[in-house]
Write a protein that holds these residues in place. Structure first.
Motif, mmCIF file in Angstrom:
data_model
loop_
_atom_site.group_PDB
_atom_site.id
_atom_site.type_symbol
_atom_site.label_atom_id
_atom_site.label_comp_id
_atom_site.label_asym_id
_atom_site.label_seq_id
_atom_site.Cartn_x
_atom_site.Cartn_y
_atom_site.Cartn_z
ATOM 1 N N ALA A 34 0.835 -1.201 0.000
ATOM 2 C CA ALA A 34 0.000 0.000 0.000
ATOM 3 C C ALA A 34 0.869 1.251 0.000
ATOM 4 O O ALA A 34 0.653 2.190 -0.765
ATOM 5 N N ARG A 35 1.889 1.212 0.838
ATOM 6 C CA ARG A 35 2.783 2.350 0.986
ATOM 7 C C ARG A 35 3.505 2.661 -0.324
ATOM 8 O O ARG A 35 3.552 3.799 -0.786
ATOM 9 N N VAL A 59 -2.011 18.493 -9.266
ATOM 10 C CA VAL A 59 -2.817 19.214 -8.293
ATOM 11 C C VAL A 59 -2.158 20.527 -7.901
ATOM 12 O O VAL A 59 -0.966 20.585 -7.671
ATOM 13 N N GLY A 60 -2.961 21.586 -7.831
ATOM 14 C CA GLY A 60 -2.464 22.874 -7.366
ATOM 15 C C GLY A 60 -1.741 23.648 -8.463
ATOM 16 O O GLY A 60 -1.273 24.745 -8.257
ATOM 17 N N ARG A 89 2.646 1.730 -3.414
ATOM 18 C CA ARG A 89 1.700 2.159 -4.458
ATOM 19 C C ARG A 89 1.343 3.635 -4.284
ATOM 20 O O ARG A 89 1.281 4.385 -5.247
ATOM 21 N N LEU A 90 1.109 4.030 -3.034
ATOM 22 C CA LEU A 90 0.755 5.433 -2.770
ATOM 23 C C LEU A 90 1.895 6.369 -3.131
ATOM 24 O O LEU A 90 1.675 7.429 -3.726
ATOM 25 N N GLN A 91 3.112 5.988 -2.778
ATOM 26 C CA GLN A 91 4.250 6.868 -3.054
ATOM 27 C C GLN A 91 4.418 7.109 -4.558
ATOM 28 O O GLN A 91 4.649 8.229 -4.981
ATOM 29 N N ARG A 137 7.795 18.316 -3.728
ATOM 30 C CA ARG A 137 6.997 18.973 -2.691
ATOM 31 C C ARG A 137 7.354 18.390 -1.345
ATOM 32 O O ARG A 137 7.400 17.182 -1.178
ATOM 33 N N ASP A 138 7.615 19.273 -0.378
ATOM 34 C CA ASP A 138 7.898 18.815 0.983
ATOM 35 C C ASP A 138 6.945 19.504 1.941
ATOM 36 O O ASP A 138 6.116 20.288 1.528
ATOM 37 N N SER A 139 7.073 19.198 3.232
ATOM 38 C CA SER A 139 6.132 19.776 4.198
ATOM 39 C C SER A 139 6.232 21.297 4.246
ATOM 40 O O SER A 139 5.224 21.978 4.299
ATOM 41 N N GLU A 158 0.709 12.390 -9.183
ATOM 42 C CA GLU A 158 -0.445 13.296 -9.064
ATOM 43 C C GLU A 158 -0.072 14.685 -8.566
ATOM 44 O O GLU A 158 -0.744 15.657 -8.876
ATOM 45 N N ARG A 159 0.974 14.780 -7.780
ATOM 46 C CA ARG A 159 1.336 16.084 -7.227
ATOM 47 C C ARG A 159 1.765 17.066 -8.298
ATOM 48 O O ARG A 159 1.735 18.269 -8.083
ATOM 49 N N LEU A 211 2.045 6.703 -6.938
ATOM 50 C CA LEU A 211 0.874 7.414 -7.450
ATOM 51 C C LEU A 211 0.931 8.902 -7.120
ATOM 52 O O LEU A 211 0.710 9.754 -7.987
ATOM 53 N N LEU A 212 1.247 9.213 -5.867
ATOM 54 C CA LEU A 212 1.199 10.612 -5.436
ATOM 55 C C LEU A 212 2.326 11.440 -6.043
ATOM 56 O O LEU A 212 2.147 12.613 -6.329
#
Lengths: 271, 87
Positions: free
Chosen positions: B16-17, B31-32, B19-21, B66-68, B27-28, B23-24
């Motif tokens: 899961a981890r 978005v924005g 796949r999310l990394q 992108r970071d925090s 996507e990043r 995908l995101l």
């Protein structure tokens, strides 16, 4: 100074309304003046979760459109006198939420309350964008599950680009609230861990709410879990999160309903 | 569940981890900002640089992270040796 806090997530069913009610009640319990606003026009539920469903006369849309005064629409909680609810309309359309109208209502509320908690609907449409539009602080509610994490990532992007603060080049405070967390399953590798979600979303953690039957029990009787059972695991976790929202440093642990070693084993510090 | 199954079971959370990394990260970029913002930036940067220096299309790299706290836009343009540039 009053703070406008949006409770958001993108995905539905992750615990936005539960968290809005629980955090609102916890902050009010600490003495702050709190109002919780339901932005889910057409599908209101905050009134039900807070046990005020039979006391709704006027709603947010009535106030936004000038058909009712703010004081007529605000419902004061029967358990905590410094906790109020501004319900959503059940019959109107969410397009009735105008940006100017919402801004006017929020400014009026800023005069009377310390915390204005905006319970966002799911999705990224008008209700959700209006709920986050004027926020100073955002609590992003996320389940340790792929679709919730992805949607939270999208919402974080919107918070950084579509809010009033973002457009003015100011920072919007964002916090992650991880809900329905099961430390045992996470340890077994069956569920994303706190660290995984934090690494992916890169926003600071405000609290971990463990999966618990107390949450359903509280909504069944129409009482925020922080009032219905403050000493339960989710109750304590929400109280800790509310203290962190106020800027206190509270050691991050995952409370458990059963008195066991787990709380110690899985104790973690806030990011 | 038998004890054997318990020990043989592959854990799903790391999947899961990952796949999310993946995908995101993709996507990043969308978005924005505008869709294909990075690709568009790359084309425009290539056009501006090409007006003055001859560069190969593959020698222009544009990355967005992108970071925090901060996001960074990393632009790397490989410029050929001066002798070639003058030619």
């Amino acid at each position: 100074m009053a703070k406008v806090l949006v409770v958001t997530s993108g995905k539905g069913g992750v615990g936005k309304t539960t968290s809005s009610a629980a955090l609102g009640a916890a902050l009010a319990h600490g003495g702050d003046k709190v109002v919780v606003i339901d932005f889910d026009v057409g599908l209101r539920n905050l009134d039900l979760v807070m046990g005020a469903e039979r006391r709704v006369v006027f709603d947010l849309i009535n106030v936004v459109q000038g058909d009712a005064k703010l004081n007529q629409a605000l419902i004061r909680d029967k358990r905590l006198e410094n906790l109020s609810l501004l319900p959503a309309s059940q019959t109107r359309d969410k397009d009735a939420l105008t940006e100017e109208g919402v801004a006017r209502v929020l400014n009026e509320l800023r005069e009377k309350f310390d915390w204005i908690i905006c319970d966002s609907p799911a999705g990224i449409e008008r209700g959700a964008t209006m709920a986050m539009r004027h926020a100073d602080v955002a609590v992003v509610v996320t389940n340790p599950e792929v679709s919730s994490v992805r949607d939270s990532d999208r919402i974080i992007g919107l918070l950084d680009s579509k809010t009033e603060r973002a457009e003015k080049g100011e920072r919007i405070e964002k916090h992650l609230l991880l809900t329905r967390y099961d430390p045992i399953r996470a340890e077994r590798g069956e569920m994303l861990k706190v660290e995984d979600v934090l690494e992916i979303l890169s926003i600071p953690l405000i609290g971990i709410i463990p999966e618990s039957e107390e949450v359903l029990r509280a909504s069944n009787v129409g009482s925020p879990v922080t009032l219905n059972n403050p000493s339960s695991a989710p109750g304590r976790a929400y109280f800790d999160a509310s203290r962190r929202l106020k800027g206190e440093t509270v050691e991050l642990t995952i409370p458990t309903d059963k008195k066991s070693l787990l709380g110690k084993l899985f104790g973690r510090r806030a990011a | 569940m038998s004890l054997m199954n318990f020990f043989n079971r592959r854990t799903s959370a790391p999947v899961a981890r990952e796949r999310l990394q993946i995908l995101l990260a993709h996507e990043r970029g969308i978005v924005g900002g505008k869709p294909d913002l990075v690709a568009q930036l790359r084309e425009e940067i290539l056009a501006v640089v090409s007006r003055h220096i001859s560069v190969q299309r593959d020698n222009v790299q544009v990355k967005m992270n992108r970071d925090s706290d901060i996001s960074t836009l990393e632009i790397e343009v490989e410029i050929p040796a001066p002798a070639e540039a003058r030619a």
